[in-house]
Scaffold this active site. Structure first.
Site, PDB file in Angstrom:
ATOM      1  CB  THR A  86     -87.448 -84.158   3.672  1.00  0.00           C
ATOM      2  OG1 THR A  86     -86.072 -84.180   4.050  1.00  0.00           O
ATOM      3  CG2 THR A  86     -87.969 -85.575   3.574  1.00  0.00           C
ATOM      4  CD  GLU A 137     -79.665 -78.024   6.957  1.00  0.00           C
ATOM      5  OE1 GLU A 137     -80.664 -78.561   6.451  1.00  0.00           O
ATOM      6  OE2 GLU A 137     -79.374 -78.126   8.168  1.00  0.00           O
ATOM      7  CE1 TYR A 171     -76.380 -87.534   6.495  1.00  0.00           C
ATOM      8  CE2 TYR A 171     -78.604 -88.368   6.177  1.00  0.00           C
ATOM      9  CZ  TYR A 171     -77.547 -88.094   7.005  1.00  0.00           C
ATOM     10  OH  TYR A 171     -77.648 -88.386   8.342  1.00  0.00           O
ATOM     11  N   GLY A 172     -76.704 -85.857   0.072  1.00  0.00           N
ATOM     12  CA  GLY A 172     -76.936 -86.062  -1.358  1.00  0.00           C
ATOM     13  C   GLY A 172     -75.693 -86.062  -2.227  1.00  0.00           C
ATOM     14  CG  ASN A 227     -87.069 -88.436  -0.208  1.00  0.00           C
ATOM     15  OD1 ASN A 227     -87.968 -89.065  -0.726  1.00  0.00           O
ATOM     16  ND2 ASN A 227     -87.295 -87.318   0.452  1.00  0.00           N
ATOM     17  CB  THR A 228     -80.424 -88.747   0.556  1.00  0.00           C
ATOM     18  OG1 THR A 228     -80.957 -87.658  -0.199  1.00  0.00           O
ATOM     19  CG2 THR A 228     -79.087 -89.154  -0.018  1.00  0.00           C
ATOM     20  CG  ASP A 263     -83.326 -84.390   6.800  1.00  0.00           C
ATOM     21  OD1 ASP A 263     -83.085 -85.184   5.868  1.00  0.00           O
ATOM     22  OD2 ASP A 263     -83.314 -83.158   6.637  1.00  0.00           O
TER      23      ASP A 263
HETATM   24  N1  DGL Z   1     -83.346 -84.029   3.139  1.00  0.00           N
HETATM   25  C1  DGL Z   1     -82.617 -85.011   2.432  1.00  0.00           C
HETATM   26  C2  DGL Z   1     -83.512 -85.839   1.493  1.00  0.00           C
HETATM   27  O1  DGL Z   1     -84.698 -85.938   1.668  1.00  0.00           O
HETATM   28  C3  DGL Z   1     -81.326 -84.686   1.739  1.00  0.00           C
HETATM   29  C4  DGL Z   1     -80.521 -83.467   1.968  1.00  0.00           C
HETATM   30  C5  DGL Z   1     -79.011 -83.714   1.851  1.00  0.00           C
HETATM   31  O2  DGL Z   1     -78.466 -83.770   0.732  1.00  0.00           O
HETATM   32  O3  DGL Z   1     -78.404 -83.858   2.904  1.00  0.00           O
HETATM   33  O4  DGL Z   1     -83.029 -86.442   0.568  1.00  0.00           O
END
Ligand code: DGL
Length: 261
Positions: free
Chosen positions: A188, A153, A43-44, A76-77, A11
């Site tokens: 997540t 986070e 990531y988002g 998910n991202t 993740d």
């Molecule tokens: N945990 C990540 C998800 O399920 C995203 C968190 C992020 O933006 O890094 O999308």
């Protein structure tokens, strides 16, 4: 699957830990690895193009380091943007985590569903496709929970209940106004505050995540293999100064400290 290596979870941060925990409870004798790709968090907020390169790079180093039987992309991202690329690039099998639109559609009585996810997931064509496939004719209201991701986070471990309520408030107000009866946790990170989200809606909204569906899929895939004898290790990529936070998460999930990769 070719070897007896560990089950690896991946993740951008600590979002995938509840997924690891769910599988580990069912298969305690397997061994586990976890990478929080903190160097590239969040990531988002990144584009599909940028994410593709970053995720492939981090995954390459991770796979080299832990030699897994299987990798669960517990994000998910990362899954909506890069799962296909990962499968095309590496020979190890991947399990992805994508927003649970299908189970939510089955549960919704009013045909009005909420999706709480990252900005990337909310906007991604993969999500449009999930909605077309599994919730055609439904009203699907989307909200990017950017601040919630950051909060979970960076601040969750020492957060007061009122601080959690405050960071959830804009999303709760949005979905209440849209009168959703079912809400998909499509990131997540949000599983860490699942109870607080349910409570914020006063129990009026059904909360749906993908943990059980993904967990069962993983178990099916690894059932014929030896799991490496138990235990687990937590790795984190490229952090400065925040090692202590990640060590605390590793401890909380009974994982040894693998270090910074
Ligand atoms: N945990 C990540 C998800 O399920 C995203 C968190 C992020 O933006 O890094 O999308």
């Amino acid at each position: 699957m070719k070897n007896t290596g560990p089950i690896a979870f991946f993740d951008s941060g600590i979002g995938g830990l509840p997924y690891l925990q769910w599988v580990r409870k069912k298969l305690p004798n397997f061994s586990y690895r976890y990478l929080a790709d903190r160097a590239n968090f969040p990531y988002g907020e990144k584009s599909i193009e940028e994410l593709g390169g970053l995720i492939i790079g981090s995954m390459e180093r991770y796979i080299e380091r832990v030699d897994p039987s299987i990798v669960v992309v517990a994000c998910n991202t990362a899954s909506v943007t890069a799962l296909q690329k990962l499968r095309d690039t590496f020979s190890v099998p991947f399990v992805g985590v994508v927003p649970a639109i299908k189970p939510a559609a089955a549960l919704s009585c009013t045909h009005t569903i909420g999706l709480l996810a990252t900005k990337r997931t909310v906007e991604d064509p993969y999500t449009d496709n999930l909605v077309r496939l599994f919730a055609d004719g439904f009203q699907v209201e989307r909200f990017a929970g950017v601040d919630i991701v950051d909060f979970v986070e960076n601040h969750l471990l020492d957060a007061e209940p009122h601080e959690i309520r405050e960071v959830l408030a804009p999303a709760v107000a949005f979905f209440s106004e849209k009168e959703v009866d079912t809400l998909v946790l499509g990131c997540t990170h949000f599983l860490h505050v699942r109870d607080e989200i349910a409570e914020a809606f006063g129990g009026r909204v059904k909360i749906v995540d993908s943990i059980e569906g993904v967990g069962r899929h993983v178990i099916q895939m690894v059932s014929e293999y030896h799991g490496g004898g138990g235990g687990g290790e937590f790795f984190v990529s490229g952090i400065e100064g925040a090692v202590d936070t990640y060590r605390r998460f590793a401890d909380a999930y009974a994982l040894g400290w693998g270090g910074v990769v």
